[in-house]
Design an enzyme around this catalytic site. Structure first.
Site, PDB file in Angstrom:
ATOM      1  N   ALA A 286       0.820  -1.219   0.000  1.00 32.06           N
ATOM      2  CA  ALA A 286       0.000   0.000   0.000  1.00 32.06           C
ATOM      3  C   ALA A 286       0.855   1.270   0.000  1.00 32.06           C
ATOM      4  CB  ALA A 286      -0.925  -0.015   1.206  1.00 32.06           C
TER       5      ALA A 286
ATOM      6  N   ASP B   6      11.892  -3.004  -9.302  1.00 32.91           N
ATOM      7  CA  ASP B   6      12.742  -3.936  -8.568  1.00 32.91           C
ATOM      8  C   ASP B   6      13.896  -3.130  -8.005  1.00 32.91           C
ATOM      9  OD1 ASP B   6      13.031  -6.654  -7.708  1.00 32.91           O
ATOM     10  OD2 ASP B   6      14.903  -6.664  -8.809  1.00 32.91           O
TER      11      ASP B   6
ATOM     12  N   PHE C  76      12.907   1.314   6.096  1.00 33.75           N
ATOM     13  CA  PHE C  76      12.712  -0.132   6.198  1.00 33.75           C
ATOM     14  C   PHE C  76      13.980  -0.812   5.700  1.00 33.75           C
ATOM     15  CE2 PHE C  76      12.207  -1.468   1.735  1.00 33.75           C
ATOM     16  CZ  PHE C  76      12.053  -0.242   1.108  1.00 33.75           C
TER      17      PHE C  76
ATOM     18  N   TYR D  76      17.379  -2.248   4.868  1.00 28.06           N
ATOM     19  CA  TYR D  76      18.748  -2.025   5.314  1.00 28.06           C
ATOM     20  C   TYR D  76      19.000  -0.582   5.772  1.00 28.06           C
ATOM     21  CZ  TYR D  76      19.273  -6.440   2.816  1.00 28.06           C
ATOM     22  OH  TYR D  76      19.127  -7.741   2.399  1.00 28.06           O
ATOM     23  N   ASP D  77      17.949   0.251   5.804  1.00 19.27           N
ATOM     24  CA  ASP D  77      18.118   1.684   6.075  1.00 19.27           C
ATOM     25  C   ASP D  77      18.904   2.037   7.345  1.00 19.27           C
ATOM     26  OD1 ASP D  77      16.964   2.411   3.728  1.00 19.27           O
ATOM     27  OD2 ASP D  77      15.000   2.922   4.557  1.00 19.27           O
TER      28      ASP D  77
ATOM     29  N   HIS E 221      16.744   6.157  -4.481  1.00 19.11           N
ATOM     30  CA  HIS E 221      16.790   5.427  -5.745  1.00 19.11           C
ATOM     31  C   HIS E 221      15.394   5.321  -6.354  1.00 19.11           C
ATOM     32  CE1 HIS E 221      16.087   3.007  -2.256  1.00 19.11           C
ATOM     33  NE2 HIS E 221      15.862   1.883  -2.910  1.00 19.11           N
ATOM     34  N   ARG E 222      14.393   4.959  -5.513  1.00 16.06           N
ATOM     35  CA  ARG E 222      13.027   4.767  -6.015  1.00 16.06           C
ATOM     36  C   ARG E 222      12.414   6.095  -6.442  1.00 16.06           C
ATOM     37  NH1 ARG E 222      11.712   2.476  -1.995  1.00 16.06           N
ATOM     38  NH2 ARG E 222      12.467   0.423  -2.505  1.00 16.06           N
TER      39      ARG E 222
HETATM   40  P1  IMP Z   1      11.561  -4.593  -3.647  1.00 18.73           P
HETATM   41  O1  IMP Z   1      12.113  -4.130  -4.929  1.00 18.73           O
HETATM   42  O2  IMP Z   1      10.549  -3.648  -3.062  1.00 18.73           O
HETATM   43  O3  IMP Z   1      11.111  -6.006  -3.661  1.00 18.73           O
HETATM   44  O4  IMP Z   1      12.762  -4.520  -2.596  1.00 18.73           O
HETATM   45  C1  IMP Z   1      13.820  -5.414  -2.598  1.00 18.73           C
HETATM   46  C2  IMP Z   1      14.582  -5.393  -1.294  1.00 18.73           C
HETATM   47  O5  IMP Z   1      15.643  -4.453  -1.392  1.00 18.73           O
HETATM   48  C3  IMP Z   1      13.782  -4.973  -0.055  1.00 18.73           C
HETATM   49  O6  IMP Z   1      13.141  -6.059   0.534  1.00 18.73           O
HETATM   50  C4  IMP Z   1      14.879  -4.431   0.829  1.00 18.73           C
HETATM   51  O7  IMP Z   1      15.547  -5.481   1.472  1.00 18.73           O
HETATM   52  C5  IMP Z   1      15.837  -3.797  -0.177  1.00 18.73           C
HETATM   53  N1  IMP Z   1      15.496  -2.378  -0.382  1.00 18.73           N
HETATM   54  C6  IMP Z   1      15.000  -1.809  -1.506  1.00 18.73           C
HETATM   55  N2  IMP Z   1      14.811  -0.492  -1.336  1.00 18.73           N
HETATM   56  C7  IMP Z   1      15.186  -0.234  -0.073  1.00 18.73           C
HETATM   57  C8  IMP Z   1      15.193   0.962   0.714  1.00 18.73           C
HETATM   58  O8  IMP Z   1      14.805   2.057   0.281  1.00 18.73           O
HETATM   59  N3  IMP Z   1      15.644   0.821   1.971  1.00 18.73           N
HETATM   60  C9  IMP Z   1      16.070  -0.347   2.494  1.00 18.73           C
HETATM   61  N4  IMP Z   1      16.066  -1.484   1.827  1.00 18.73           N
HETATM   62  C10 IMP Z   1      15.633  -1.430   0.544  1.00 18.73           C
END
Ligand code: IMP
Length: 198
Positions: free
Chosen positions: A11, A70, A153, A155-156, A180-181
């Site tokens: 969400a 991803d 969340f 590894y932050d 990054h996102r």
């Molecule tokens: P997904 O692309 O949302 O499936 O994320 C893949 C995995 O990368 C997550 O479960 C985290 O372990 C790690 N990850 C991706 N983006 C972040 C972030 O912004 N902070 C911390 N961990 C991240």
């Protein structure tokens, strides 16, 4: 209005994507709105490959244009790991705590107390006619084996954006501005506007 399904049931992710794409003549639909939707097999070697696998899979399953992401962490001292295995670094039933413990264990094995690292995100949009748009975003930082903060969340708490501040010590808005996102999403928003805004 054009409907785009987001390849996620998260969400918070859907909310963030809706916010960035709010001025566009498109309707954002979550995967959570579909019953019995199978999971895509994310067996790509890169974030881009996995994002495309998901976008193509759910485009096929829903018949709608699909946007998939991803992302993950690459740590230099670990040869780029966990990379595409970030979500399941500690195994298929991993959660943030077990993944972070695995990160600390792997750092210990190579005698590193810190290492350059980067978060990466790939976004893939696949339209109903098969047209593809790919964007990327990344942020560099340092992984240190000392956790700080409880925001964010994954590894932050170990990802330092300055020598003394982690990604878990900033607000969600601040994180979206530099993450990054956030970068990949704004790049995608520009490309989608060029395509859909008359
Ligand atoms: P997904 O692309 O949302 O499936 O994320 C893949 C995995 O990368 C997550 O479960 C985290 O372990 C790690 N990850 C991706 N983006 C972040 C972030 O912004 N902070 C911390 N961990 C991240």
């Amino acid at each position: 209005m054009k409907k785009i399904v987001i390849a996620s049931k998260n969400a918070d992710k859907i909310k963030e994507i809706r916010r960035v794409l709010k001025d566009m003549p498109i309707e954002i639909v979550s995967l959570a709105e579909f019953d019995n939707m199978p999971d895509a097999v994310e067996d790509g070697n890169t974030f881009e490959e996995n994002a495309l696998i998901k976008a193509k899979f759910f485009r096929e399953k829903t018949g709608m244009a699909c946007l998939a992401d991803d992302s993950g962490l690459k740590v230099e001292a670990l040869g780029g790991m966990p990379g595409v295995y970030s979500a399941r670094f500690a195994g298929y039933h991993a959660d943030d705590a077990t993944n972070n413990q695995k990160l600390l264990d792997e750092m210990k094995k190579v005698n590193a107390i810190e290492s350059p690292a980067a978060y990466h995100c790939a976004l893939a949009f696949v339209d109903t006619d098969g047209t593809q748009i790919i964007t990327h975003g990344s942020i560099e930082g340092i992984i240190k084996i000392a956790a700080q903060g409880n925001g964010g969340f994954g590894y932050d708490p170990y990802f330092y954006i300055t020598p003394d501040k982690t990604m878990a010590q900033i607000t969600t808005d601040e994180k979206n501005t530099i993450s990054h996102r956030g970068k990949a999403l704004r790049a995608m928003s520009e490309k989608l506007s060029a395509k859909f805004v008359p």
